[in-house]
Design a protein around this motif. Sequence first.
Motif, mmCIF file in Angstrom:
data_model
loop_
_atom_site.group_PDB
_atom_site.id
_atom_site.type_symbol
_atom_site.label_atom_id
_atom_site.label_comp_id
_atom_site.label_asym_id
_atom_site.label_seq_id
_atom_site.Cartn_x
_atom_site.Cartn_y
_atom_site.Cartn_z
ATOM 1 N N LYS A 564 0.042 3.372 -6.956
ATOM 2 C CA LYS A 564 0.527 4.633 -7.506
ATOM 3 C C LYS A 564 1.817 5.019 -6.783
ATOM 4 C CE LYS A 564 -0.802 9.420 -8.439
ATOM 5 N NZ LYS A 564 -0.256 9.338 -9.817
ATOM 6 N N LEU A 565 2.887 5.224 -7.576
ATOM 7 C CA LEU A 565 4.190 5.515 -6.984
ATOM 8 C C LEU A 565 4.236 6.937 -6.444
ATOM 9 C CD1 LEU A 565 6.538 3.852 -9.622
ATOM 10 C CD2 LEU A 565 5.349 2.832 -7.689
ATOM 11 N N PRO A 566 5.077 7.178 -5.441
ATOM 12 C CA PRO A 566 5.216 8.535 -4.900
ATOM 13 C C PRO A 566 5.926 9.440 -5.904
ATOM 14 C CG PRO A 566 6.808 7.057 -3.878
ATOM 15 C CD PRO A 566 5.887 6.205 -4.698
ATOM 16 N N GLU A 567 5.605 10.717 -5.870
ATOM 17 C CA GLU A 567 6.256 11.683 -6.767
ATOM 18 C C GLU A 567 7.752 11.737 -6.480
ATOM 19 O OE1 GLU A 567 4.577 15.519 -6.910
ATOM 20 O OE2 GLU A 567 2.521 14.824 -7.243
ATOM 21 N N GLY A 568 8.528 11.842 -7.565
ATOM 22 C CA GLY A 568 9.975 11.936 -7.421
ATOM 23 C C GLY A 568 10.665 10.588 -7.371
ATOM 24 N N TYR A 569 9.912 9.492 -7.544
ATOM 25 C CA TYR A 569 10.511 8.164 -7.515
ATOM 26 C C TYR A 569 10.201 7.420 -8.817
ATOM 27 C CZ TYR A 569 11.728 8.399 -2.555
ATOM 28 O OH TYR A 569 12.287 8.740 -1.358
ATOM 29 N N GLU A 570 11.100 6.495 -9.157
ATOM 30 C CA GLU A 570 10.907 5.638 -10.316
ATOM 31 C C GLU A 570 11.281 4.197 -9.951
ATOM 32 O OE1 GLU A 570 13.478 6.896 -13.419
ATOM 33 O OE2 GLU A 570 15.307 6.712 -12.211
ATOM 34 N N VAL A 571 10.796 3.270 -10.761
ATOM 35 C CA VAL A 571 11.070 1.861 -10.507
ATOM 36 C C VAL A 571 12.483 1.517 -10.939
ATOM 37 C CG1 VAL A 571 10.442 -0.517 -11.075
ATOM 38 C CG2 VAL A 571 8.654 1.199 -10.753
ATOM 39 N N GLU A 572 13.268 0.973 -10.005
ATOM 40 C CA GLU A 572 14.604 0.490 -10.339
ATOM 41 C C GLU A 572 14.623 -1.032 -10.493
ATOM 42 O OE1 GLU A 572 17.685 1.804 -7.772
ATOM 43 O OE2 GLU A 572 17.492 3.915 -8.352
ATOM 44 N N ASN A 596 2.548 6.200 -16.403
ATOM 45 C CA ASN A 596 1.988 7.224 -15.512
ATOM 46 C C ASN A 596 2.256 6.953 -14.037
ATOM 47 O OD1 ASN A 596 0.357 5.016 -15.335
ATOM 48 N ND2 ASN A 596 -1.586 6.102 -15.595
ATOM 49 N N GLY A 597 3.283 6.153 -13.783
ATOM 50 C CA GLY A 597 3.670 5.919 -12.401
ATOM 51 C C GLY A 597 2.771 4.955 -11.654
ATOM 52 N N ILE A 598 2.220 3.977 -12.353
ATOM 53 C CA ILE A 598 1.332 2.978 -11.742
ATOM 54 C C ILE A 598 1.938 1.586 -11.941
ATOM 55 C CG2 ILE A 598 -0.940 1.874 -11.801
ATOM 56 C CD1 ILE A 598 -1.217 4.616 -10.760
ATOM 57 N N ILE A 599 1.949 0.804 -10.879
ATOM 58 C CA ILE A 599 2.305 -0.614 -10.983
ATOM 59 C C ILE A 599 1.022 -1.420 -10.812
ATOM 60 C CG2 ILE A 599 3.510 -2.548 -9.900
ATOM 61 C CD1 ILE A 599 5.701 -0.630 -9.064
ATOM 62 N N LYS A 634 9.775 -7.913 -3.423
ATOM 63 C CA LYS A 634 9.807 -6.460 -3.234
ATOM 64 C C LYS A 634 10.020 -5.706 -4.541
ATOM 65 C CE LYS A 634 9.749 -6.490 1.387
ATOM 66 N NZ LYS A 634 9.724 -7.939 1.671
ATOM 67 N N VAL A 635 9.394 -4.534 -4.596
ATOM 68 C CA VAL A 635 9.675 -3.536 -5.629
ATOM 69 C C VAL A 635 10.687 -2.562 -5.047
ATOM 70 C CG1 VAL A 635 8.732 -1.601 -6.941
ATOM 71 C CG2 VAL A 635 7.436 -3.737 -6.745
ATOM 72 N N VAL A 636 11.660 -2.166 -5.861
ATOM 73 C CA VAL A 636 12.671 -1.202 -5.410
ATOM 74 C C VAL A 636 12.486 0.093 -6.188
ATOM 75 C CG1 VAL A 636 15.129 -0.702 -5.149
ATOM 76 C CG2 VAL A 636 14.282 -3.056 -4.869
ATOM 77 N N LEU A 637 12.315 1.190 -5.467
ATOM 78 C CA LEU A 637 12.181 2.516 -6.071
ATOM 79 C C LEU A 637 13.406 3.367 -5.750
ATOM 80 C CD1 LEU A 637 8.483 3.482 -5.153
ATOM 81 C CD2 LEU A 637 9.300 2.182 -7.136
ATOM 82 N N GLY A 638 13.802 4.157 -6.729
ATOM 83 C CA GLY A 638 14.878 5.124 -6.513
ATOM 84 C C GLY A 638 14.414 6.520 -6.856
ATOM 85 N N LYS A 639 15.078 7.525 -6.282
ATOM 86 C CA LYS A 639 14.710 8.909 -6.570
ATOM 87 C C LYS A 639 15.116 9.278 -7.999
ATOM 88 C CE LYS A 639 14.687 10.908 -1.944
ATOM 89 N NZ LYS A 639 15.240 11.972 -1.070
ATOM 90 N N ILE A 640 14.259 10.091 -8.635
ATOM 91 C CA ILE A 640 14.536 10.566 -9.994
ATOM 92 C C ILE A 640 15.547 11.696 -9.914
ATOM 93 C CG2 ILE A 640 13.560 11.604 -12.072
ATOM 94 C CD1 ILE A 640 10.883 10.338 -11.293
ATOM 95 N N ASN A 641 16.630 11.539 -10.665
ATOM 96 C CA ASN A 641 17.670 12.583 -10.637
ATOM 97 C C ASN A 641 17.219 13.827 -11.407
ATOM 98 O OD1 ASN A 641 19.432 11.001 -9.134
ATOM 99 N ND2 ASN A 641 20.145 9.910 -10.987
#
Length: 641
Positions: A564-572, A596-599, A634-641
Amino acid sequence: MRTLLLACIFVSIQIPISLHAQKQIDYTFANIPPELIKNANAVVRLQEAKIDIHSFKDMTVNKKRIVTVLNKYGDQHTRTVQDYDSYLKILSLEANVYDKDGKFVKKFKQKDFLDQSDSDGYSIYTDDRYYYIRYTPPSYPYTMVFETEYQTSTTAFIESWYPISNIFVSTQESDYQLSFDTPQAHRIREMNFEHFPVKNLSVGDKYHYRMENITAVKPETHSPDFVEIIPSFRLALDQFYLKGVEGRGNNWKDFGKWMYDDLLAGSDDLSEATKAKIKEMVKGKSSLEAAKTIHDYVQQNTRYISVQIGVGGWKPMKASEVDRLGYGDCKALTNYTHTLLEAAGVASYYSIVYAGSDSKKDIPEDFAAIQGNHAILAIPSIEKEGEITWIDCTSQSLPFGFTGDFTDGRDVLIVKPDGGEIVRTKSYLNEENYQKTVAECAITPEGAMNAKVHIETKGIQYNQRYGLSMQSEKELEEHYKAYWSYIPNLQIVNKELTNDREGVVFKEDLQISTTNFGNFVNGKLLFCPNGFNQITNVPDRYRKRTMPLKIERGYLDEDEFTLKLPEGYEVESLPQDIKMESKFGIYEATFVKSENGIISYRRKQFLKEGTYPKEDYEAYRAFVKDIARNDNAKVVLGKIN
């Protein structure tokens, strides 16, 4: 004779260490050929053995071993030990030490040797003893000259020839001679001579072998067991003597018949009270259910202690004694279980095996002689012809019908009333050695992670993990931190371990946390989705591989992780799905991102049992290297603008 115990010692199979020969040896270190020093901890300058067989119960052995020890790891290869018992008389025993320049340093006469009982820590009775010396060199290199001569009536064990002593040991000369005063019916076994420059100087029944200038062998990853590839010679008499007992047999059927009649018969006695108790315990049960009940009873009511007096190293204690005392060695406990099964009307057979978890060793079908180091029990199925349930009566923890890696997949001797038979034990191969890991993970915006992890193992993977249920809290903490060494700051919050002995499945349920599961790089959060089953070790690389590639048993791992990804982040960036197939196995990994933010991460790794030519090793290494690289994707996450 001195014996080295595994689970219990049933026989003593020794590599010879040595002949009195009047050869002039230059003990100077500087004169050793450079190629013999390379990769060596010790150099055997001369190894000689001369065996004179006077009759089927009289034998004289002369041995001489000269070893130049190069460093502390080579000390063990001097082998300054001589076993003895009431059937073996030492005629002479001495050792001499020389420095690197060949100058005499110290002499050990027989009276200077230490005399010790060959107790293993589990034996309460043993008449085996040995002489040895304890020498601490002031510097390296030094040379040890060890000479011994003895006479024995026990001809069941005749010195074998192994010209290559061990890994990291080179040999300048190894010479072996065996002769008969009077003709004796016998059998010989020459192994791997075709691959080495063995000089066969034998004439008729006077056996003489020699090898010279053998460079040190370096071990190689995933290679066959050392004794499988080195040359050796062994001889056995058709009629022999074993610590006061005459033996016979030139094939396994006759040999097994002798064992049954002379070593096992008469050991299966029980009181009528015990017989009645056993019959009541198994009343109304099938043969297999009765066998399991008796197996569990033996585990709960006996313990392992060795008894090694005279022929007792090979002949089991009486079942009635084990029943009264509550202990015995592998022979005694196997015979005791067999006798209890007999009382319950269940057929079983005493069996002899070369036991060991590090390697599998067969009892050779074409060479009948006293062999093996452990006893187990074979229970033939009455429903399925040819099917056998194997039990290790020494183990107090293994489930019924599961022998694990200690005795699996090797040829053993089954001893029946009408003779012996070579049969293969149960093999645990490939998909049978199964591990399933399921994890639910939640990653925080700070890169921490909390997870619930469930692991189930079967087959040899069960064998490798069920012992965790018997470990202390501290040991478990150390185990999991080592098992997941790539997870920094790992904390075990909670754990529950379940050993399902009925299904032979081990289950681990854990709650874990870590503060550094992900790393921040230029404002991006990177983490490895395979958090719980990474291959991190790549096999060694060799410029010139010399040995075949051997994958011992094979296995199958399947993993299912949700993150489950952290809030405010999305998969880049997400690693690409991958599927690799080779002759060595299969590797698959898939990555699915949901709304729903799950990998969801799925992984399958299958490694296939087999022996492959040395030329295939680099391809195997590349296959494992690719697995390790993809496991660390690795998975790379970025902050949601």
